[in-house]
Design an enzyme around this catalytic site. Sequence first.
Site, PDB file in Angstrom:
ATOM      1  N   ALA A   9      -0.636  -6.061  -2.640  1.00  0.00           N
ATOM      2  CA  ALA A   9       0.651  -5.366  -2.632  1.00  0.00           C
ATOM      3  C   ALA A   9       1.004  -4.997  -1.197  1.00  0.00           C
ATOM      4  CB  ALA A   9       0.573  -4.118  -3.501  1.00  0.00           C
ATOM      5  N   HIS A  16       5.586  -4.042 -12.705  1.00  0.00           N
ATOM      6  CA  HIS A  16       4.717  -5.119 -12.224  1.00  0.00           C
ATOM      7  C   HIS A  16       3.270  -4.861 -12.631  1.00  0.00           C
ATOM      8  CE1 HIS A  16       7.130  -7.631  -9.293  1.00  0.00           C
ATOM      9  NE2 HIS A  16       7.995  -6.734  -9.689  1.00  0.00           N
TER      10      HIS A  16
END
Length: 602
Positions: free
Chosen positions: A37, A55
């Site tokens: 990320a 997500h």
Amino acid sequence: MSEDRWNTVLVLGGIRSGKSAFAESLVADAPSVRYVATAVGGEDDPEWLARIEAHQRRRPQSWSTEETGADPTRLTALLTEAKPDETLLVDDLGGWVAAVLDPARQPNDDEADVAALAEAVRGTEARVVIVSPEVGLSLVPVTPVGRAFVDALGVTNQALAGACDAVALVVAGQATWLKREEPAERVKPRPAPAVPSTVAPPPPPVPAVVTPAPTLVAPASPATAQSPHIEQEADEPTVASDPAFSAALSGATTALPLVSSGLTEIVPGMDLPLPSSEAGPDARERLTTADLPGTGLGAFAEAIEFAAATQDTVTPRPWTSVRLVLITGSHAGGAATGADPFDIERRIAEAEQGGGLLGRLAGEAGADIAVLRAGDATAMEDGPVTGDDTVSAALRQGWQLADAAADAGRDAILLAGLGAGLEAVATAVLAATTGAEPVAMLPRVLVPGGRYDDHAWMIRCAAIRDALHRIRQEPRGATDILRELGGPDLAVATGVLLGAAARRIPVLLDGPLGIAAGLVARDLASQTRHWCLLPEAGTLALVRQGADVLGLTPVLNTGLDLGEGANALAVLPVLRTAIGLASALPVHPAMLAEQSVADDVD
């Protein structure tokens, strides 16, 4: 490395284009994924945090997460240090560029950072998928900061596109490949197996290519069976008249084009549709505002989100026309040790007549049954269980089964299997494709009377061990696994998943056959797993482990152990109730009051 032969992919797309969901589908075949990320900040932005949580909900539990927002050079280091057996998903480059341009890092040679990242991608030994916003089609920002970001991201996208083996553009959930190269310098030929000095016995013969005709029945519902106006017994079936089903499967499989789905061949790396990436999370979010007492619908939210995504609506409708596709086939050798072929044949015959447990449950659920006798497979410990031609024909026939269900107006398919040795074969497929330990996954052999035959279980374990040893140096692509281990029944089931995804039909999985087919289908079209739902977890470690690898979360965990197909049929009515309830309920009055106050303030 999968059959599509790429190491690195850049996935481009606009906002809400479905690029992240498509990227996740590309790594669905990996036992574990390191999710990188790149976003930083946003702690005081609820909408941004909601996107991040959406997500996170999509990621399987086997994935790990690593954040690089605080130090963008960490991404370059991760790619450089990654090992050949690792899989990384980077989402997304927009966050990485924002971190590179952070005023706190200036003055800095930003171009050198981009060049170093591209070089790390070019040289990495891991399998890497990188997501990035496509800014080339947008308007030029009116602010200097906005123009700097867009320019930097555009340059970065160009650099990464040149470094990656493949580049895909996702628009409105549909992916188009802009670049697909064969990374020849990274693909090493598999060593040929050593030739023993002694002459080995010839391999056993493989079954000939056959195209069996399926049986379609509509079991009588309890209400119909008990009606005084119907002279039909409760367990006596009604043979359905389905021209689409008969026409699709009456001719030779190898000669029938896949007209309904618009494809002419089944090959690795097919681009099949994906469910909506927005409707599912939005439907789950809608549950928080619905007029429900207590904390809501609990685990049923998984089924509601799945139905919403596959129907592309935040208010999905319950499945009203379900077809149970029952694939039957027997496996020779140690895999079938302890199985009673006469009892299995009795159950198949009952299903073909619309009777037995499956017929009764299907009648109560309003589902019809398509039974296909896929043919037999030889012993997997001795050699290939079937031939390439049979695999190809079976894949196409499975696809046509899905086409026939779609043409008949079915809105969901329930995939199940029945046959001697099926559990051992599914265990071997799971071990060959994910590295799972067969001894921990293979179910015990239960014989009538509630007694376990552990000697038969040990013979099955030995057969799996010998089969895996036999193929230790063989390719393990989808068709290789079907030829060496799976057999015609698993190939047909795999074709059903492919055809269902092509026709946008959700598939409810139940038991080892569906899970094994899902593991094989992902190497032909990784989008297939997004069209699958596991209604009930069951009791088998084999099913649970395979579902986790596929990223499927069971909706219910009731402990049912009724056999393939029966578990899902038993819980189907309550799934329908939950989906219908979630769609029909209005917004809670308190939420309307809050919205009214907010409107007055504005």
